[in-house]
Scaffold this motif. Sequence first.
Motif, PDB file in Angstrom:
ATOM      1  N   LYS A   1     -12.135  -5.426   4.045  1.00 22.24           N
ATOM      2  CA  LYS A   1     -10.953  -4.904   3.364  1.00 22.24           C
ATOM      3  C   LYS A   1     -10.803  -5.588   2.015  1.00 22.24           C
ATOM      4  CE  LYS A   1      -6.273  -3.483   3.690  1.00 22.24           C
ATOM      5  NZ  LYS A   1      -6.528  -2.170   3.142  1.00 22.24           N
TER       6      LYS A   1
ATOM      7  N   THR B   1     -14.494  -4.428   9.768  1.00 22.90           N
ATOM      8  CA  THR B   1     -14.668  -3.784   8.478  1.00 22.90           C
ATOM      9  C   THR B   1     -14.228  -4.736   7.381  1.00 22.90           C
ATOM     10  OG1 THR B   1     -14.235  -1.774   7.198  1.00 22.90           O
ATOM     11  CG2 THR B   1     -12.386  -2.682   8.428  1.00 22.90           C
TER      12      THR B   1
ATOM     13  N   THR C   1     -10.631  -3.088  13.022  1.00 23.84           N
ATOM     14  CA  THR C   1      -9.925  -1.814  13.019  1.00 23.84           C
ATOM     15  C   THR C   1      -9.331  -1.551  14.401  1.00 23.84           C
ATOM     16  OG1 THR C   1     -11.866  -0.550  13.693  1.00 23.84           O
ATOM     17  CG2 THR C   1     -11.554  -0.884  11.320  1.00 23.84           C
TER      18      THR C   1
ATOM     19  N   TYR D   1      -1.703  -7.412   7.897  1.00 26.10           N
ATOM     20  CA  TYR D   1      -3.031  -7.497   8.494  1.00 26.10           C
ATOM     21  C   TYR D   1      -3.319  -8.944   8.879  1.00 26.10           C
ATOM     22  CZ  TYR D   1      -3.866  -3.016   6.123  1.00 26.10           C
ATOM     23  OH  TYR D   1      -3.789  -1.727   5.668  1.00 26.10           O
TER      24      TYR D   1
ATOM     25  N   GLU E   1       0.849  -1.188   0.000  1.00 25.73           N
ATOM     26  CA  GLU E   1       0.000   0.000   0.000  1.00 25.73           C
ATOM     27  C   GLU E   1       0.885   1.238   0.000  1.00 25.73           C
ATOM     28  OE1 GLU E   1      -2.392  -0.508   3.530  1.00 25.73           O
ATOM     29  OE2 GLU E   1      -3.910  -1.652   2.444  1.00 25.73           O
TER      30      GLU E   1
END
Length: 113
Positions: free
Chosen positions: A80, A78, A72, A54, A47
């Motif tokens: 991804k 959430t 998070t 992660y 990124e």
Amino acid sequence: MSFLSRVVIALTSTVFALTANAADVKLPSGVVWHGDTGAVVLFVVKESGKNQTYTGTLSKIDGKMLFFSIETPTGTATRKPVFLTDLVSMKTVSAAVEPAATTPTLTDAGAAI
């Protein structure tokens, strides 16, 4: 359709919807990850030129995208999305858990529904 029939259909549909699917993911490096949707995976994604690590549950593979459910820093879950081309590595932390198959039973077969 009787109430019991509707309950059996709903339970069966739920069990099949939660079933893990075998998946092979070919990383850009050529390495192939073998696992299942529903598995908890440690994954590294490129990124903004940096590798980010992660841990999340692989929820879906859709063509060139993978979707993970991650937590998070605030503790909320959430989704991804990750492009396959941005994936650096994947490692299974824990395998997907198959839901236990259950058979609905009536405590009183003569009860009116």
